[in-house]
Design an enzyme around this catalytic site. Structure first.
Site, PDB file in Angstrom:
ATOM      1  N   HIS A 107       0.981  -1.322  -0.063  1.00  0.00           N
ATOM      2  CA  HIS A 107      -0.073  -0.067   0.221  1.00  0.00           C
ATOM      3  C   HIS A 107       0.760   1.253   0.016  1.00  0.00           C
ATOM      4  O   HIS A 107       1.711   1.476   0.937  1.00  0.00           O
ATOM      5  CB  HIS A 107      -0.786  -0.018   1.223  1.00  0.00           C
ATOM      6  CG  HIS A 107      -1.815  -1.259   1.520  1.00  0.00           C
ATOM      7  ND1 HIS A 107      -2.068  -1.423   2.868  1.00  0.00           N
ATOM      8  CD2 HIS A 107      -2.149  -2.109   0.715  1.00  0.00           C
ATOM      9  CE1 HIS A 107      -2.514  -2.778   2.746  1.00  0.00           C
ATOM     10  NE2 HIS A 107      -2.732  -3.114   1.406  1.00  0.00           N
ATOM     11  N   GLN A 108       0.607   2.078  -0.906  1.00  0.00           N
ATOM     12  CA  GLN A 108       1.484   3.428  -1.123  1.00  0.00           C
ATOM     13  C   GLN A 108       0.341   4.538  -0.990  1.00  0.00           C
ATOM     14  O   GLN A 108      -0.672   4.378  -2.055  1.00  0.00           O
ATOM     15  CB  GLN A 108       2.527   3.369  -2.176  1.00  0.00           C
ATOM     16  CG  GLN A 108       3.271   2.203  -2.461  1.00  0.00           C
ATOM     17  CD  GLN A 108       2.908   0.881  -2.930  1.00  0.00           C
ATOM     18  OE1 GLN A 108       2.153   1.115  -3.958  1.00  0.00           O
ATOM     19  NE2 GLN A 108       3.037  -0.196  -2.495  1.00  0.00           N
TER      20      GLN A 108
END
Length: 668
Positions: A595-596
């Site tokens: 997850h960015q």
């Protein structure tokens, strides 16, 4: 551009044999299972500086001065005997020199991923000896329901709205605006895959469906980053977890970032709308071994566990469907997962949107402070590059929190916070051996969550405990390597291993910048605050394993601290007490991110937030962002549903701000 010379190839074969030696039972050596063509392709996806650095590392291995790096004989690597080769690698793994640790981990991860996840036809024994069956039957080859554009020469397009990216953000915007009558063009960097295109073989699919062929990482190599790069983006390859944004996070965003929209009824309606469209439910309650262990161990310790809402439909109680669910992170060959590929993009296409895959946008074009389109390069089916020029009334960038700020920076935006505040939900994997077969590669990758540790010490920060996909390539990367024999034998036990992840909501972030060629560079160092929360989650995960019946727990540090348990009782608890005193410097332990977020954050203060609350950039009119980069801070949960809701909310604002253009532009 990195290239494999004969000398470099020979060095890599020698390294592969040292990292994965043969076993007496006939398990083949690493050089027999590592496809160097795929290794070369993965390296070529890295920034040019990283490619050069990897080449220099291999060239160093051919020189006698190599001995100075480990105080060993002044000999090239291939002239060392097997014991000396292993001593060198062990020295690099624990070295105080960051570059040596980085070099060791780069080679080790590539070799183990390619060996265990590569499934080379001439080395069939690798999977069989792990007890890993690989994907099931080949799905029926059905026609692709979306007809994409296939330009064979330089082309120009015109549209009302250009959407760059097709995942949780771009797919939703495209579907919403096309359905409202806008002329929409979607441009996607990755390929369009459907049905039997998804072979679900690990290395093949990582190379086809993920950014940088699955080898994306921070500049120091310490954090492996998984980001979807295909039509449907992350929704095509994620683990199907469909979490609503916690209320405390929405309230924090509204309060601390002057973004009141997150606590409005309208945003809640957007969450509800996307949840309905992608079929979020908790109807499927069959767990694989490691999810059942998370449920059982947590319950025995008196901790609450919950079913994870998932976006799947059409499931039956059949073993075929159960097994198939374990492979959907490598592409859903059966159409069970309701990502944007099967929902919003299909809607967009049915309402006239044009979709152009295999096309990388170099820059957004800007004139007089307004976005006017984009310049891109399309790769044809026969590998040729053709130039694409797009003229658009409005542009929506949704390339994810790594590629979106990179594109905006390449396009000339200069906001001082653009690319900053990168949040990764840094994650470690705590594995354990159970006396019974776990077969954790089957069934939903994640179906159970423990939220006991999400708000630690009176803050909004902590860790979620979930489970990851455990296909052998990725599993081999996250399990610490002490020696070739130790690691190979550990993987041989793969069908008895269960893994939990400690997903940390990080308070302190990193940054995305550009190299001189315009490629994104990722910098991130885990802060002391976030590491303390991660370690607390790690301790909890280990205790849950023990309560669930595990006999051995492998802690995610390069020295492989190991817990032993009997009848649900930990035999050496002092190992857990020593964890905070180990070195947690980069590449002393394995850290990962799926997850960015937050590199182009929205908020009410234009001086510190590159986006207005309606998703438009503060610098350029008619230029919007609709992906995880727009989060004011990280979501604290798997972000797909939040991204989709934010994109849906942004699209409603775009509809309301300007009527559909009556006069359509012609398509060139």
């Amino acid at each position: 551009m990195f290239s494999l010379t004969p000398a470099r190839s020979a060095v890599l074969h020698a390294l592969a044999d040292a990292i994965i030696p043969p076993l007496p039972d006939g398990s083949p050596a690493g050089s027999q299972g590592v496809n160097l063509e795929k290794l070369e392709a993965a390296i070529r996806e890295q920034p040019l500086g990283a490619q050069a650095e990897f080449g220099k590392l291999l060239d160093l291995m051919e020189k006698p001065i190599l001995g100075l790096t480990w105080f060993g004989p002044l000999k090239p690597f291939r002239k060392l005997d097997p014991e000396q080769r292993e001593l060198l690698l062990q020295s690099w793994a624990t070295s105080n020199v960051p570059q040596l640790r980085k070099g060791f981990q780069a080679v080790r991860k590539l070799c183990t991923l390619l060996y265990y996840g590569g499934s080379m036809p001439n080395v069939p024994t690798v999977w069989g000896r792990l007890g890993y069956p690989g994907p099931d039957e080949k799905p029926v080859d059905t026609p692709k329901p979306i007809k994409t554009l296939h330009p064979s020469q330089n082309s120009e397009y015109e549209c009302d709205v250009l959407v760059i990216g097709s995942g949780a953000g771009g797919g939703v915007v495209a579907g919403e605006l096309a359905q409202a009558g806008y002329d929409v063009l979607v441009v996607e960097k990755g390929p369009y895959c459907h049905g039997c295109d998804f072979t679900q073989r690990e290395v093949d699919m990582l190379g086809k469906l993920y950014d940088a062929k699955g080898a994306l990482s921070t500049q120091d190599g310490s954090i492996g980053i998984l980001a979807g790069s295909c039509l449907g983006g992350g929704t095509t390859v994620n683990w199907a977890g469909s979490f609503r944004t916690p209320d405390y996070v929405l309230q924090e965003w509204a309060r601390e970032h002057d973004a009141p929209q997150f606590t409005t009824l309208e945003f809640k309606e957007s969450l509800n709308a996307v949840a309905r469209t992608i079929g979020v439910n908790t109807n499927y309650t069959r767990h694989n071994g490691q999810n059942q262990a998370l449920w059982d161990g947590s319950t025995k310790l008196g901790q609450e566990v919950k079913l994870i809402p998932r976006n799947e439909k059409g499931l039956t109680d059949s073993d075929t469907h159960f097994r198939a669910l374990g492979y959907t992170t490598l592409g859903d060959a059966h159409g069970i997962k309701q990502g944007t590929l099967n929902t919003y993009l299909q809607t967009a296409f049915e309402h006239g949107a044009r979709i152009l895959a295999d096309t990388k946008v170099g820059r957004v074009t800007i004139a007089n402070g307004r976005a006017t389109g984009a310049e891109a390069v399309h790769t044809t089916e026969d590998g040729r590059l053709v130039h694409i020029s797009v003229r658009a009334r409005r542009v929506v960038v949704a390339g994810g929190a790594i590629q979106t700020p990179a594109l905006l920076l390449r396009s000339g935006l200069k906001h001082p916070h653009l690319g900053r505040h990168l949040h990764l939900h840094p994650t470690v994997v705590v594995g354990a051996r159970y006396p019974h077969a776990m077969n954790s590669w089957h069934g939903p990758s994640m179906s159970v969550v423990n939220d006991t540790y999400t708000m630690l010490h009176g803050t909004n920060f902590g860790a979620k405990l979930e489970t990851p996909p455990t296909h052998p390539g990725l599993l081999s990367m996250v399990l610490p390597w002490l020696s070739g024999k130790q690691h190979h034998e550990l993987l041989r036990d793969a069908n008895h291993l269960g893994s939990f992840i400690v997903l940390t909501r990080d308070r302190d972030g990193g940054r995305v910048t550009l190299d001189k060629h315009g490629a994104p560079l990722i910098d991130y160092t885990l802060s002391d605050f976030d590491r303390a929360n991660m370690l607390e989650g790690m301790r909890a995960a280990a205790q849950i394993h023990v309560a669930a019946g595990a006999t051995v727990v492998y802690l995610p540090h390069g020295t492989l601290p190991t817990l032993h348990a009997q009848n649900g009782t930990l035999q050496n608890p002092e190992v857990l007490d020593k964890l905070p005193h180990l070195s947690w410097k980069p590449n002393h332990f394995g850290l990962y991110s799926a997850h960015q977020m937050s590199t182009c954050r929205m908020g009410g203060d234009a001086a510190t937030h590159p986006l207005k609350n309606n998703g438009e950039t503060v610098e350029v009119q008619n230029l919007f962002v609709a992906d995880g980069s727009a989060f004011p801070a990280c979501s604290g949960v798997n972000p797909m549903l939040t991204i989709m809701a934010l994109a849906h909310f942004t699209a409603q604002g775009m509809k309301a701000s300007r009527p559909v253009e009556k006069q359509r532009m012609a398509t060139a």
